[in-house]
Design an enzyme around this catalytic site. Structure first.
Site: not given
Length: 151
Positions: A78-80
Site C-alpha cells: 500500500q503505497f499510500t
C-alpha cells in the site's frame, strides 16, 4: 518501511471480483515502501511483526504472537502509507517507491515472512485496485515504521 498490522478474525483481498487471498484468525498487514528501505528494514520489521504479542492468552491478556496462536497472514502493498500530508490537503506520495524498487522489496518481505513462519501467506496483487475486507478483532491496529526503531 512502514507497516500497519491489524489483528483480524477474518480478512480477504478481492481483485476484479475474484478473491485472491482469504484468512481466518491472524493479521492483515499493509506495507508501504520508500527508496531508503533495505534488507535490514525487512528483517527488523518481520521479526517485530511476527513476535508482536497482540493475541489473547488463556487469561484474556494480549500475551501471544501470531506464531503462538498459529494465525495466518495477508500482506498487502500500500503505497499510500508513505503519504505526506504536511502541506495542503492533497497527500504527496513522493516518498513512496516506484514499482522497480517496491516490487522486489515487497516480495522479499513476503519471502522473509514465509521463511520465518514456515508457511505461505496470503497477498494482494501489487499495483492492482483491491478490495480489502477485514473484521478487526479488538480492535487492534499497530503502526510500525522501521525508521523509528527507537520508539
Amino acid at each position: 518501511m512502514r507497516i500497519v498490522i491489524q489483528k483480524v478474525s477474518k480478512a480477504s483481498v478481492t481483485v476484479e471480483n475474484k478473491i485472491v487471498s482469504s484468512i481466518g484468525k491472524g493479521m492483515l498487514v499493509l506495507v508501504g515502501i520508500e527508496d531508503a528501505d533495505n534488507d535490514e528494514d525487512i528483517d527488523w520489521l518481520v521479526k517485530k511483526m511476527l513476535n508482536l504479542r497482540i493475541f489473547d492468552d488463556e487469561n484474556s491478556v494480549m500475551n501471544l504472537s501470531v506464531q503462538d496462536v498459529e494465525g495466518d497472514l495477508i500482506i498487502v502493498s500500500q503505497f499510500t502509507l508513505q503519504a505526506s500530508t504536511k502541506k495542503g490537503n492533497r497527500p504527496s506520495y513522493i516518498r513512496a517507491s516506484k514499482p522497480d524498487v517496491a516490487v522486489p522489496m515487497y516480495e522479499k518481505f513476503i519471502q522473509k515472512t514465509e521463511d520465518t513462519i514456515g508457511k505461505k501467506v496470503g497477498t494482494g496483487i501489487f499495483g492492482a485496485m483491491m478490495d480489502v475486507e477485514l473484521v478487526n478483532d479488538g480492535p487492534v491496529t499497530i503502526i510500525i515504521d522501521s525508521k523509528q526503531k527507537d520508539f
